[in-house]
Design an enzyme around this catalytic site. Sequence first.
Site, short mmCIF file in Angstrom:
data_model
loop_
_atom_site.label_atom_id
_atom_site.label_comp_id
_atom_site.label_asym_id
_atom_site.label_seq_id
_atom_site.Cartn_x
_atom_site.Cartn_y
_atom_site.Cartn_z
N ARG A 38 0.84 -1.26 0.05
CA ARG A 38 -0.07 0.02 -0.20
C ARG A 38 0.83 1.20 0.12
O ARG A 38 0.62 2.37 -0.57
CB ARG A 38 -0.83 0.23 1.11
CG ARG A 38 -2.01 -0.93 1.07
CD ARG A 38 -2.72 -1.00 2.09
NE ARG A 38 -4.23 -1.73 1.80
CZ ARG A 38 -4.97 -2.26 2.67
NH1 ARG A 38 -4.91 -2.17 4.01
NH2 ARG A 38 -6.08 -2.87 2.45
N LYS A 199 -20.20 -16.51 -2.02
CA LYS A 199 -21.55 -16.20 -1.95
C LYS A 199 -22.44 -15.54 -2.88
O LYS A 199 -22.08 -14.36 -3.06
CB LYS A 199 -21.68 -15.81 -0.40
CG LYS A 199 -21.60 -16.88 0.73
CD LYS A 199 -21.44 -16.43 2.10
CE LYS A 199 -22.13 -15.39 3.10
NZ LYS A 199 -21.49 -14.93 3.97
N GLY A 352 -10.65 -9.13 -3.54
CA GLY A 352 -9.36 -9.49 -2.78
C GLY A 352 -9.04 -10.79 -3.15
O GLY A 352 -7.69 -10.88 -3.57
N GLY A 375 -13.92 -3.50 0.15
CA GLY A 375 -15.47 -3.04 -0.09
C GLY A 375 -15.60 -2.03 -0.96
O GLY A 375 -16.69 -1.83 -1.49
P1 ADP Z 1 -13.55 -11.80 -3.97
O1 ADP Z 1 -12.64 -11.84 -2.65
O2 ADP Z 1 -12.64 -11.81 -4.90
O3 ADP Z 1 -14.66 -10.83 -3.88
P2 ADP Z 1 -14.85 -13.88 -2.67
O4 ADP Z 1 -14.63 -13.17 -1.15
O5 ADP Z 1 -16.36 -13.96 -2.78
O6 ADP Z 1 -14.04 -13.36 -3.65
O7 ADP Z 1 -14.81 -15.41 -2.63
C1 ADP Z 1 -13.51 -16.05 -2.51
C2 ADP Z 1 -13.53 -17.58 -2.14
O8 ADP Z 1 -14.64 -18.25 -2.80
C3 ADP Z 1 -12.21 -18.08 -2.08
O9 ADP Z 1 -11.83 -18.29 -0.74
C4 ADP Z 1 -12.66 -19.37 -2.79
O10 ADP Z 1 -12.09 -20.61 -2.07
C5 ADP Z 1 -14.41 -19.60 -2.46
N1 ADP Z 1 -14.62 -20.55 -3.38
C6 ADP Z 1 -14.51 -20.46 -4.63
N2 ADP Z 1 -15.30 -21.57 -5.16
C7 ADP Z 1 -15.82 -22.26 -4.38
C8 ADP Z 1 -16.36 -23.88 -4.51
N3 ADP Z 1 -16.73 -24.28 -5.29
N4 ADP Z 1 -16.99 -24.02 -3.11
C9 ADP Z 1 -16.51 -23.20 -1.77
N5 ADP Z 1 -15.87 -21.99 -1.82
C10 ADP Z 1 -15.62 -21.81 -3.05
MG MG Z 2 -12.92 -12.25 -0.35
#
Ligand code: ADP
Ligand code: MG
Length: 395
Positions: A38, A199, A352, A375
Amino acid sequence: MNKKSIKDIQIKDKLVIMRVDFNVPLDKKTGVITDDTRITAALPTIEYILKNNPKKLILMTHLGRPDGQVKEELRLDPVAKRLQDLIKSPVKKLNDCVGSKVKAAIDSSREQVILLENLRFHSEEEENDADFAKELASLADIYVNDAFGTAHRAHASTEGVAHYLPAVSGFLLDKEIEYVGRSLESPEKPLAVILGGSKVSDKIGVIENLLNKADTLVIGGGMAYTFLKSQGISIGNSKLEKDKIDLAKDTLEKAKKKNVKVVLPVDHLIVDRIDEPLKIETTKDASIPDGMIAVDIGPKTIELFKNALRDSKTICWNGPLGIFENDKYAAGTKAIGEFVARLGVKSIIGGGDTASAVAKFGLEKKMTHISTGGGASLEYMEGKVLPGIAALQDK
Ligand code: ADP
Ligand code: MG
């Protein structure tokens, strides 16, 4: 939304105050900075300002969550030291961020770069207190915001202060405004959106916004199974948000009405358990047998996704397509990442974990833009107005 940037104003002989995001991780025991990304990210803006001969450059940031109290372990001395090493010129670190002593210290400082103490030692910072914002503004002639990570929060140093000084963006904010703000508001079409991650509930705002802009929506990762379930497909023990099944179904119907092509996985990598699985298999179609868990998209899906992305001019990607942290489950995320990088179209990465995935596969330099806000990135992709950007002067 066109905002004035640091490039649009005169800096010479001016007192410049800049909000940066030096909220770096510290080793709990030793207090040593464990990752200075950062700080290095802010260097281009800092160096540009210094080259243009300001009277002084005053930097301000928060660090951690002191919740309005002075916490010795969250003082900015290690940050000042690291910054000094990086810019190779002395940095004067002050022990507070407002008040007559701070003003006097800025006046008499022989050093050109000054770092104020942790803003969040004052509760007024997060309360966006007008008097506190005025006090910060009274220290300088020009305000620059280069802290994208806090741009979604209306705090005194990110929003309030901008009302009392000519307020412009730094280079980091410029990039976010250009690539996440402008490119997604009026994208070069066709726009394909890849959504994954854990999610549906985290990403529904992004889906809602981008359904109005996208031509193609590719859904993978943990959230894909709630969508598949909503179409009556068996998903075994894969990740499911039961209370979001109806929402997923509605979203797919909405997409159809808006003529957005939605692409869901047609096969999967499945395991009997996530840690140390005894069975790892690829399904032959979209359905997942009882007791099995999908951890990545399968080979047919990889090809299907590539075909869906191939003709786009802009690709926005938020959310890994499998549990990529585990090398055994990383193939889908890696293949799609490499494909996007190779396509050479405008690629905008948010989230992230998606950024970590891109870094893990060595694709950082090949993407057009990797948003670094957490965020803030998510809210920006949701089409929300970020207070820290809205408060800057219009061009
Ligand atoms: P970002 O931080 O890029 O916005 P998220 O926090 O929404 O992404 O999601 C990232 C997480 O989703 C990762 O830790 C990954 O392991 C999980 N993930 C991806 N595919 C699956 C799956 N099939 N089942 C469970 N978790 C998953
Ligand atoms: Mg995330």
